[in-house]
Design a protein around this motif. Structure first.
Motif, PDB file in Angstrom:
ATOM      1  N   MET A  78     -33.279 -56.229   6.530  1.00  0.00           N
ATOM      2  CA  MET A  78     -34.129 -55.537   7.451  1.00  0.00           C
ATOM      3  C   MET A  78     -34.715 -54.269   6.917  1.00  0.00           C
ATOM      4  SD  MET A  78     -31.943 -52.785   9.282  1.00  0.00           S
ATOM      5  CE  MET A  78     -33.419 -52.262   9.805  1.00  0.00           C
ATOM      6  N   LYS A  92     -31.967 -55.633  12.038  1.00  0.00           N
ATOM      7  CA  LYS A  92     -32.231 -56.803  11.189  1.00  0.00           C
ATOM      8  C   LYS A  92     -33.664 -57.318  11.392  1.00  0.00           C
ATOM      9  CE  LYS A  92     -27.398 -58.211  10.820  1.00  0.00           C
ATOM     10  NZ  LYS A  92     -26.851 -56.960  11.384  1.00  0.00           N
ATOM     11  N   ALA A 140     -31.420 -58.609  17.022  1.00  0.00           N
ATOM     12  CA  ALA A 140     -31.903 -58.284  15.687  1.00  0.00           C
ATOM     13  C   ALA A 140     -32.617 -56.936  15.672  1.00  0.00           C
ATOM     14  CB  ALA A 140     -32.827 -59.390  15.183  1.00  0.00           C
ATOM     15  N   LEU A 147     -27.669 -63.172  10.417  1.00  0.00           N
ATOM     16  CA  LEU A 147     -28.606 -62.539   9.489  1.00  0.00           C
ATOM     17  C   LEU A 147     -27.854 -61.619   8.541  1.00  0.00           C
ATOM     18  CD1 LEU A 147     -31.440 -61.553  11.948  1.00  0.00           C
ATOM     19  CD2 LEU A 147     -31.579 -63.241  10.143  1.00  0.00           C
ATOM     20  N   ALA A 204     -27.064 -58.401   6.317  1.00  0.00           N
ATOM     21  CA  ALA A 204     -27.297 -56.998   6.640  1.00  0.00           C
ATOM     22  C   ALA A 204     -28.417 -56.395   5.806  1.00  0.00           C
ATOM     23  CB  ALA A 204     -26.011 -56.196   6.438  1.00  0.00           C
TER      24      ALA A 204
END
Length: 302
Positions: free
Chosen positions: A21, A83, A78, A16, A18
């Motif tokens: 999120m 994230k 996550a 994912l 950076a």
């Protein structure tokens, strides 16, 4: 603004980017991210997930995105790294998430929105054509497909129930998950639905499944009640919860809890949560102490 509800495949949490999120207002991105596991990420549930994302976006005043995780470990990672901001987890993964990432449950699923009904069960099923298996006492030496190592109703509770059913075998978790020990062969299906189909097709003798997912699959026409036999039902399990990452501020947590407790979209609960008529009720970590304790016992931590 990117399309609300866009699904991003998550093979590993580390892939994912950076910048995806964070809770609203905690970064320049102003994107709130919800992570879903494979069980909630079916084609049938996409529109319902998007509906919740759109409704929540209006409440939070920012874009709400979804990510489709490959497994529960990816979701916890996550949440730990920020994230993802919120996720839907069963009791075992919630316990692991508290330990690894400091997550917090804010609401849990309950039939009819009744806190007294915020429980479900793990079932052991076999094919209705399998005349040699009629109870949990018949499964020794058979083949089984657990759901996922971190599944509450697909691994933790069935493991505990099997150990209790065979006290003279001196079983432990490792024995139940090793080929040729107690079972002839052991595998993981990855999804409750996949385990159900493996049993129906005769690929495995036995599989655990959430009673609510089995009911949902039958209602959706993906299986018939005549296809399987229920050979065991577990003790009650605290229902799955919506959890938030440690980085989500208290004001946002309260907005989320208020929104989810009042959320009344039946399509979401039927298609995503797999429980027609259910609603969310407020909860906290104390509701999951039995699962935390059972996990510690199974893994020899007590």
């Amino acid at each position: 603004m990117k399309q609300i509800g866009k699904l991003i495949s998550l093979a590993l949490a580390g892939v994912l980017s950076a910048g995806m999120m964070t809770a609203c207002g905690s970064s320049d991105e102003d994107v709130f991210t919800i992570a879903y596991a494979p069980n909630e990420s079916t084609e049938q549930s996409a529109d319902a997930r998007n509906g919740l994302a759109g409704d929540l976006s209006e409440v939070l005043g920012c874009e709400v995105e979804e990510i489709q995780a490959s497994d529960y470990n990816a979701i916890i990672e996550a949440l730990r790294t920020g994230k993802a901001d919120m996720a839907y987890l069963g009791g075992l993964n919630l316990a692991l998430g508290v330990e690894r990432a400091g997550i917090e449950p804010i609401v849990m699923k309950a039939d009819d929105g009744d806190p007294e009904k915020a429980v479900y069960h793990s079932l052991l099923i076999t094919s209705s054509q399998n005349d040699g298996i009629n109870s949990i006492n018949d499964i020794k030496g058979k083949t089984i497909a657990f759901v996922d190592p971190n599944s509450t109703s697909g691994n933790l509770f069935p493991t505990a129930e099997i150990i209790k059913a065979f006290p003279d075998e001196n079983l432990n978790s490792d024995m139940l998950h090793t080929n040729g020990e107690f079972f002839e062969a052991v595998s993981y299906s990855g999804k409750h639905q996949a385990g159900l189909q493996a049993v129906i097709k005769g690929d495995v003798d036995v599989a655990p499944i959430s009673d609510q997912i089995l009911e949902s699959e039958i209602a959706a026409g993906n299986a018939s009640a005549d296809d399987v036999k229920i050979i065991h039902e577990s003790d009650a399990i605290p229902s799955e919860a919506m959890v938030v990452g440690q980085h989500v501020d208290e004001e946002t947590r309260q907005k989320l809890q208020d929104f989810l407790v009042s959320y009344d979209n039946e399509t979401y609960f039927t298609e995503v949560i797999k429980n027609e008529g259910a609603r969310f009720v407020a909860c906290d970590l104390s509701d999951y102490e039995p699962v935390i304790e059972l996990n510690q016992i199974i893994n020899g931590e007590e």
